[in-house]
Design a protein around this motif. Structure first.
Motif, PDB file in Angstrom:
ATOM      1  N   ILE A  75     -20.302  -0.561 -12.941  1.00  0.00           N
ATOM      2  CA  ILE A  75     -21.458  -1.278 -12.390  1.00  0.00           C
ATOM      3  C   ILE A  75     -22.618  -1.252 -13.390  1.00  0.00           C
ATOM      4  O   ILE A  75     -23.280  -2.267 -13.619  1.00  0.00           O
ATOM      5  CB  ILE A  75     -21.878  -0.672 -11.022  1.00  0.00           C
ATOM      6  CG1 ILE A  75     -20.767  -0.917  -9.987  1.00  0.00           C
ATOM      7  CG2 ILE A  75     -23.206  -1.255 -10.550  1.00  0.00           C
ATOM      8  CD1 ILE A  75     -20.919  -0.111  -8.696  1.00  0.00           C
ATOM      9  N   MET A  76     -22.861  -0.079 -13.985  1.00  0.00           N
ATOM     10  CA  MET A  76     -23.957   0.041 -14.966  1.00  0.00           C
ATOM     11  C   MET A  76     -23.746  -0.944 -16.130  1.00  0.00           C
ATOM     12  O   MET A  76     -24.689  -1.646 -16.555  1.00  0.00           O
ATOM     13  CB  MET A  76     -24.029   1.496 -15.472  1.00  0.00           C
ATOM     14  CG  MET A  76     -25.126   1.771 -16.488  1.00  0.00           C
ATOM     15  SD  MET A  76     -24.732   1.227 -18.166  1.00  0.00           S
ATOM     16  CE  MET A  76     -23.393   2.371 -18.563  1.00  0.00           C
ATOM     17  N   GLY A 106     -27.142  -6.331 -10.939  1.00  0.00           N
ATOM     18  CA  GLY A 106     -25.852  -6.117 -10.282  1.00  0.00           C
ATOM     19  C   GLY A 106     -26.021  -5.426  -8.951  1.00  0.00           C
ATOM     20  O   GLY A 106     -26.976  -4.668  -8.735  1.00  0.00           O
ATOM     21  N   VAL A 107     -25.082  -5.714  -8.040  1.00  0.00           N
ATOM     22  CA  VAL A 107     -25.123  -5.160  -6.685  1.00  0.00           C
ATOM     23  C   VAL A 107     -24.559  -3.730  -6.683  1.00  0.00           C
ATOM     24  O   VAL A 107     -23.486  -3.469  -7.213  1.00  0.00           O
ATOM     25  CB  VAL A 107     -24.294  -6.044  -5.725  1.00  0.00           C
ATOM     26  CG1 VAL A 107     -24.278  -5.454  -4.317  1.00  0.00           C
ATOM     27  CG2 VAL A 107     -24.839  -7.475  -5.707  1.00  0.00           C
ATOM     28  N   CYS A 108     -25.311  -2.832  -6.040  1.00  0.00           N
ATOM     29  CA  CYS A 108     -24.890  -1.430  -5.904  1.00  0.00           C
ATOM     30  C   CYS A 108     -24.254  -1.167  -4.554  1.00  0.00           C
ATOM     31  O   CYS A 108     -23.487  -0.223  -4.392  1.00  0.00           O
ATOM     32  CB  CYS A 108     -26.092  -0.504  -6.022  1.00  0.00           C
ATOM     33  SG  CYS A 108     -27.074  -0.813  -7.459  1.00  0.00           S
ATOM     34  N   ALA A 162     -25.744   8.144 -13.286  1.00  0.00           N
ATOM     35  CA  ALA A 162     -26.050   9.249 -12.356  1.00  0.00           C
ATOM     36  C   ALA A 162     -26.683   8.732 -11.066  1.00  0.00           C
ATOM     37  O   ALA A 162     -26.361   9.210  -9.967  1.00  0.00           O
ATOM     38  CB  ALA A 162     -26.961  10.266 -13.048  1.00  0.00           C
ATOM     39  N   ILE A 163     -27.564   7.741 -11.171  1.00  0.00           N
ATOM     40  CA  ILE A 163     -28.197   7.125  -9.989  1.00  0.00           C
ATOM     41  C   ILE A 163     -27.130   6.498  -9.082  1.00  0.00           C
ATOM     42  O   ILE A 163     -27.147   6.662  -7.861  1.00  0.00           O
ATOM     43  CB  ILE A 163     -29.215   6.037 -10.435  1.00  0.00           C
ATOM     44  CG1 ILE A 163     -30.458   6.668 -11.048  1.00  0.00           C
ATOM     45  CG2 ILE A 163     -29.568   5.077  -9.290  1.00  0.00           C
ATOM     46  CD1 ILE A 163     -31.470   7.203 -10.072  1.00  0.00           C
ATOM     47  N   LEU A 164     -26.201   5.786  -9.692  1.00  0.00           N
ATOM     48  CA  LEU A 164     -25.143   5.116  -8.909  1.00  0.00           C
ATOM     49  C   LEU A 164     -24.238   6.140  -8.210  1.00  0.00           C
ATOM     50  O   LEU A 164     -23.777   5.905  -7.087  1.00  0.00           O
ATOM     51  CB  LEU A 164     -24.327   4.198  -9.813  1.00  0.00           C
ATOM     52  CG  LEU A 164     -25.064   2.902 -10.180  1.00  0.00           C
ATOM     53  CD1 LEU A 164     -24.481   2.266 -11.433  1.00  0.00           C
ATOM     54  CD2 LEU A 164     -24.985   1.905  -9.014  1.00  0.00           C
ATOM     55  N   GLN A 165     -24.023   7.274  -8.847  1.00  0.00           N
ATOM     56  CA  GLN A 165     -23.204   8.321  -8.225  1.00  0.00           C
ATOM     57  C   GLN A 165     -23.972   9.004  -7.093  1.00  0.00           C
ATOM     58  O   GLN A 165     -23.439   9.236  -6.010  1.00  0.00           O
ATOM     59  CB  GLN A 165     -22.785   9.358  -9.270  1.00  0.00           C
ATOM     60  CG  GLN A 165     -21.799   8.801 -10.279  1.00  0.00           C
ATOM     61  CD  GLN A 165     -21.338   9.858 -11.269  1.00  0.00           C
ATOM     62  OE1 GLN A 165     -20.273  10.439 -11.121  1.00  0.00           O
ATOM     63  NE2 GLN A 165     -22.163  10.133 -12.267  1.00  0.00           N
ATOM     64  N   GLU A 202     -16.227   6.457 -12.633  1.00  0.00           N
ATOM     65  CA  GLU A 202     -15.604   5.251 -13.198  1.00  0.00           C
ATOM     66  C   GLU A 202     -16.284   3.972 -12.661  1.00  0.00           C
ATOM     67  O   GLU A 202     -16.659   3.083 -13.433  1.00  0.00           O
ATOM     68  CB  GLU A 202     -14.120   5.263 -12.826  1.00  0.00           C
ATOM     69  CG  GLU A 202     -13.292   4.262 -13.570  1.00  0.00           C
ATOM     70  CD  GLU A 202     -11.830   4.329 -13.119  1.00  0.00           C
ATOM     71  OE1 GLU A 202     -11.349   5.439 -12.788  1.00  0.00           O
ATOM     72  OE2 GLU A 202     -11.190   3.263 -13.073  1.00  0.00           O
ATOM     73  N   ASN A 203     -16.445   3.902 -11.338  1.00  0.00           N
ATOM     74  CA  ASN A 203     -17.105   2.727 -10.748  1.00  0.00           C
ATOM     75  C   ASN A 203     -18.573   2.653 -11.128  1.00  0.00           C
ATOM     76  O   ASN A 203     -19.107   1.563 -11.352  1.00  0.00           O
ATOM     77  CB  ASN A 203     -16.959   2.754  -9.223  1.00  0.00           C
ATOM     78  CG  ASN A 203     -15.710   2.034  -8.781  1.00  0.00           C
ATOM     79  OD1 ASN A 203     -15.449   0.915  -9.204  1.00  0.00           O
ATOM     80  ND2 ASN A 203     -14.926   2.688  -7.952  1.00  0.00           N
TER      81      ASN A 203
END
Ligand code: TYC
Length: 102
Positions: free
Chosen positions: A57-58, A67-69, A41-44, A52-53
């Motif tokens: 990444i998670m 990992g790079v965001c 959820a943070i990455l979105q 999907e991405n």
């Protein structure tokens, strides 16, 4: 410096000294407690990833430790780190987010 034909001063070297601003990568660090779904959820929400991405990444962070965001200017990177940490702490998770000059 040199004179042009209107007799004004030209700063010949100025253009060579102006460098593009440094860029910073924002990284998420793995821990044993933050739920996978929260990290997705943070990455979105903060890094504009689709589901999907974000999941990819998670899982990469989960397996590799970090990992790079995304890569941003200094101010944008610092703001993202601040927002992610603040959101995680409010939710009671120890998630760590850092920035690194590229
Ligand atoms: N390792 C966590 C778990 O198994 C998931 C996790 C992934 C935590 C990425 C943080 O940055 C992180 N629940």
């Amino acid at each position: 410096m040199s004179s042009n034909n209107e007799n004004s001063t030209v700063l010949d070297r100025q253009a060579e000294k102006v460098k593009p601003p440094s860029m910073y990568q924002v990284l998420l660090l793995n821990d044993d407690y933050t739920p996978m779904e929260f990290v997705v959820a943070i990455l979105q929400e903060y890094f504009n990833k689709d589901r999907e991405n974000a999941t990819r990444i998670m899982l990469n962070v989960h397996r590799e430790g970090k990992g790079v965001c995304g890569v941003y200017s200094k101010d944008i990177a610092a703001t993202k780190v601040e927002y992610v940490i603040s959101h995680a702490r409010k939710a009671g998770h120890p998630l760590q987010c850092v920035m690194e000059e590229v």
